[in-house]
Enzyme design. Structure first.
Site, short mmCIF file in Angstrom:
data_model
loop_
_atom_site.label_atom_id
_atom_site.label_comp_id
_atom_site.label_asym_id
_atom_site.label_seq_id
_atom_site.Cartn_x
_atom_site.Cartn_y
_atom_site.Cartn_z
N GLY A 194 -4.08 -8.85 -3.32
CA GLY A 194 -4.47 -7.58 -3.95
C GLY A 194 -4.78 -7.73 -5.43
O GLY A 194 -4.33 -8.67 -6.09
N ARG A 208 -3.22 -0.76 -10.31
CA ARG A 208 -2.36 0.06 -11.17
C ARG A 208 -1.79 -0.73 -12.36
O ARG A 208 -1.22 -0.16 -13.27
CB ARG A 208 -1.21 0.65 -10.32
CG ARG A 208 -1.65 1.75 -9.39
CD ARG A 208 -0.59 2.07 -8.33
NE ARG A 208 -0.55 1.08 -7.26
CZ ARG A 208 0.33 1.08 -6.27
NH1 ARG A 208 1.24 2.03 -6.19
NH2 ARG A 208 0.30 0.15 -5.33
N LEU A 256 2.14 -12.54 0.42
CA LEU A 256 0.91 -11.75 0.27
C LEU A 256 0.57 -11.59 -1.20
O LEU A 256 1.36 -11.03 -1.97
CB LEU A 256 1.09 -10.38 0.92
CG LEU A 256 1.55 -10.40 2.38
CD1 LEU A 256 1.63 -8.98 2.93
CD2 LEU A 256 0.61 -11.25 3.23
N GLU A 259 4.17 5.12 5.69
CA GLU A 259 3.75 4.95 4.29
C GLU A 259 3.73 6.30 3.58
O GLU A 259 3.52 7.35 4.20
CB GLU A 259 2.36 4.31 4.23
CG GLU A 259 2.36 2.85 4.66
CD GLU A 259 3.34 1.99 3.88
OE1 GLU A 259 3.30 1.99 2.64
OE2 GLU A 259 4.18 1.34 4.53
#
Ligand code: UD1
Ligand code: CA
Length: 453
Positions: free
Chosen positions: A13, A17, A10, A155
């Protein structure tokens, strides 16, 4: 490892940050991007059918990673579960699927094999991997029942105070049976604090559908450090440095100060070589035995044979043969091919040139696009003028030639064997073997001139 293991990484993203214009997985740990770290570990483990899910700045990510993997595209970053859905065609219906995050660069091939063996041995439909975090903030928490059996992953944003106190966290690495994963993804919802489709929810769903689901506790938490900020990137770099430097020391390399010695993962160094402080060794660099490298030296994808000394210099795609000394303050650029027992001294730059055995280029010299024979001596301040603003030309200097100080060699030009150029000459015609070439104005002395003035 069996070939029916597919890998999904993955990497869609942005990595907000990181506060960077560069997509997260392209940030480097030592000399390798995080994406390449993960891909290389998979390949080393024998898992070579890899699909990377890209999205944010996908063209740039694909360009950097190249064509050794397949790609799926996630247009909008709606969560890790949504990212995996985009690789649906790749998943297929048979075999197992290993899922890793592109921002977990420290995972090793040994651990990948271990997870795979655990998954197969226990005949799981889904296997997660956890570790005990010193600081669990930001990670998903592993919730178990009173018997220690896995229940679900919660989470950070969705966790109750009780759940937040759990220090066993989700590493972001999983293996699924392909068909179980596909079914679980179909039912995935985004009713959580982030409004995202969490991949972590599939474990619970697979269990609810009767699939055996376990979470394996990994022994080394360092392998699963997830990089979300530049602070994490620094922490990952320190861990990797330690791992690599310790390996070299155990194999007989002396590293004077491992705290400021930066050796890339693919660098090879033989025993009895000494690495002095402030040295960076990168890419496909190979260094032989009995060398002294550093201090303050950068070597990129170069090959260095035995007994070589390199002090305070930069080498980029260069080759240096046995017992040669380089530096201080030398710059060997791509195509610098240096023979045995050569001396490359201070403020010397060599590019795309062959310097044969026993030659000396001691100070303040530029050698570009040249073929230099054996036992050639360069006086201080020699320049090969290889470029006329349009094209580049080669300079040939034959064995035992002696180039006087401050000689300009205007290419294309050849200096013959045992030929000598006088200091201060600008040579633009070939010099025959054994000849002396003087190409400067004769000195004129005017008697008493200064006294009259
Ligand atoms: C994730 C896990 C968390 C785990 C942690 C481990 C989920 C919901 N959470 O959290 O349980 O402890 O990793 O490091 O999975 N990505 C995409 N598309 C998206 C979202 C993310 O490709 O839509 C990629 C990111 O580029 C990144 C990886 O997935 O490489 C993980 O995403 P990130 O947002 O960092 O997840 P965490 O919050 O760290
Ligand atoms: Ca992360």
């Amino acid at each position: 490892m069996s070939t029916d293991l597919k890998v999904i990484i993955l990497a869609a993203g942005q990595g907000t940050r990181m506060k960077s214009k560069v997509p997260k997985v392209l940030h480097k740990v030592l000399d390798k991007t995080m994406a390449d770290c993960v891909i290389d570990s998979c390949l080393e483990a024998g898992a070579d059918d890899i699909c990377v899910v890209v999205g944010h700045q996908s063209m740039m990510v694909r360009k950097m990673i190249g064509d050794r993997v397949k790609y799926a595209f996630q247009k909008e970053q709606l969560g890790t579960g949504h990212a995996v859905m985009q690789a649906g065609d790749f998943i297929g219906d048979e075999g197992d699927v290993l899922i890793l995050c592109g921002d977990t660069p420290l995972i090793t091939s040994e651990t990948i094999k271990e997870i795979r063996d655990f998954h197969i041995k226990n005949k799981n439909s889904a296997t997660g991997v956890s570790f005990i975090a010193e600081d669990p903030v930001g990670y998903g928490r592993i919730i178990r029942d009173e018997n220690g059996a896995f229940v679900k992953i919660v989470e950070q944003k969705d966790a109750s105070p009780d759940e937040l106190s759990v220090s066993e966290v989700n590493s972001g690495v999983y293996i699924f049976k392909a068909d179980s994963l596909r079914k679980a993804l179909e039912g995935l919802k985004n009713n959580n604090a982030s409004g995202e489709y969490y991949l972590t929810d599939t474990l619970e769903a697979i269990m609810a559908a009767g699939g055996k689901t376990e979470v394996m506790k990994a022994s080394d938490p360092n392998e699963f450090l997830g990089v979300n900020s530049k602070l994490d990137l620094c922490a990952a770099t320190r861990i990797l440095m330690k791992r690599i430097n310790e390996r070299h020391m155990l194999e007989g390399v002396t590293i004077i100060n491992p705290e400021n010695t930066y050796i890339g993962q693919d660098v090879v160094i033989e025993a009895d070589t000494i690495i002095l402080p402030g040295t960076s060794l990168k890419g496909r660099t190979r260094i032989g035995t009995d060398c002294i490298i550093g201090p303050n030296t950068e070597i990129i994808s170069s090959e260095i044979k035995d007994g070589v000394t390199v002090r305070m210099s930069v080498l980029d795609n260069a080759y240096v043969d046995n017992f040669t000394t380089v530096g201080p303050f030398a710059y060997l650029r791509p195509g610098a091919n240096i023979g045995e027992h050569v001396r490359i001294g201070d403020f010397v730059e060599i590019k795309n040139s062959n310097i044969d055995d026993g030659s000396k280029v001691s100070h303040l010299t530029y050698v570009g696009d040249s073929d230099v024979g054996k036992q050639v001596n360069f006086g201080c301040g020699t320049v090969t003028a290889n470029y006329d603003g349009v094209s580049k030309y080669r300079t040939t200097i034959k064995d035992n030639a002696f180039i006087g100080c401050n000689t300009n060699l205007i290419a294309p030009v050849t200096v013959g064997e045992y030929a000598v150029t006088a200091a201060g000459s600008t040579i633009n015609k070939d010099v025959p073997d054994h000849a002396l070439s003087i190409a400067r104005k004769r000195q004129v002395n005017i008697d008493e001139w200064a006294r009259k003035k």
